[in-house]
Design an enzyme around this catalytic site. Sequence first.
Site, PDB file in Angstrom:
ATOM      1  N   CYS A  87       0.683  -1.358  -0.001  1.00 44.76           N
ATOM      2  CA  CYS A  87      -0.091  -0.103   0.063  1.00 44.76           C
ATOM      3  C   CYS A  87       0.806   1.461  -0.096  1.00 44.76           C
ATOM      4  O   CYS A  87       1.422   1.455  -0.969  1.00 44.76           O
ATOM      5  CB  CYS A  87      -0.764  -0.114   1.227  1.00 44.76           C
ATOM      6  SG  CYS A  87      -2.472   1.166   0.790  1.00 44.76           S
ATOM      7  N   HIS A 178      -3.615  -4.773   1.464  1.00 42.29           N
ATOM      8  CA  HIS A 178      -2.887  -5.146   2.735  1.00 42.29           C
ATOM      9  C   HIS A 178      -2.786  -6.579   3.316  1.00 42.29           C
ATOM     10  O   HIS A 178      -3.672  -7.011   3.627  1.00 42.29           O
ATOM     11  CB  HIS A 178      -3.356  -4.449   3.923  1.00 42.29           C
ATOM     12  CG  HIS A 178      -3.323  -2.837   3.820  1.00 42.29           C
ATOM     13  ND1 HIS A 178      -2.342  -2.239   4.761  1.00 42.29           N
ATOM     14  CD2 HIS A 178      -3.867  -1.885   3.364  1.00 42.29           C
ATOM     15  CE1 HIS A 178      -2.290  -1.083   4.576  1.00 42.29           C
ATOM     16  NE2 HIS A 178      -3.393  -0.541   3.533  1.00 42.29           N
ATOM     17  N   GLU A 180      -1.161  -7.925   5.234  1.00 39.93           N
ATOM     18  CA  GLU A 180      -0.915  -8.283   6.549  1.00 39.93           C
ATOM     19  C   GLU A 180      -2.051  -8.389   7.354  1.00 39.93           C
ATOM     20  O   GLU A 180      -2.097  -8.569   8.555  1.00 39.93           O
ATOM     21  CB  GLU A 180      -0.006  -7.160   7.337  1.00 39.93           C
ATOM     22  CG  GLU A 180      -0.562  -5.908   7.517  1.00 39.93           C
ATOM     23  CD  GLU A 180      -0.542  -5.091   6.204  1.00 39.93           C
ATOM     24  OE1 GLU A 180      -0.521  -5.630   5.247  1.00 39.93           O
ATOM     25  OE2 GLU A 180      -1.036  -3.919   6.444  1.00 39.93           O
TER      26      GLU A 180
END
Length: 200
Positions: A87, A178, A180
Amino acid sequence: MSAVRIGVVAVQGNVSEHVTAIERAATATGHEAEVIEIRDSGVVPDCDAIALPGGESTTISQLLAREGIDEELVAHAEADKPILATCAGLIVASRDANDDRVETLDILDIAVDRNAFGRQVDSFEAGLDVQGLDDPFHAVFIRAPAVADIGPDVDVLATWDDRPVAVREGPVLATAFHPELTDDHRIHRLALFDRLAAEA
Ligand code: GLN
């Protein structure tokens, strides 16, 4: 397998989620990994691989420059060591952010439009086919950048709405989303551990 040291750039943004994802990916690939947060210069040179998280690209790029971490990240990429940029990290890694407030690292030959998807909708989720992964990846997009232009040596690993959202050039793998933020650590595995294994 031998122990590796992975650094998560921690000047701003989604740091702890990346640490967790990397630790999971390490376990899954049989690596012993030391995951360290990077706030100062002098640490990147001791890392085998790096994650550059999302957050706010203007702030991140300015802090990287102020701390002198920017040049170390460029040297890391030039040494062909893996970097996962997500990002805002993708924006910082790019050649051109189309925004003078972002001092890009130019380690990934793409131009980006910050918040391009975000003007239409602030955040969204999508199942993506990602080159290198067997099953779709559930991707979370938050005020995501769009990849506006890609250089000849950049591979597109995934698209959404006909736009690249995961790209790779040499050691640098970048996502507009994202990875994560879900329990799925396959992007971290692909970008960091599979790349380290391929080099070894
Ligand atoms: N829109 C942010 C930027 O331009 C990136 C958003 C994010 O990392 N979730 O920096």
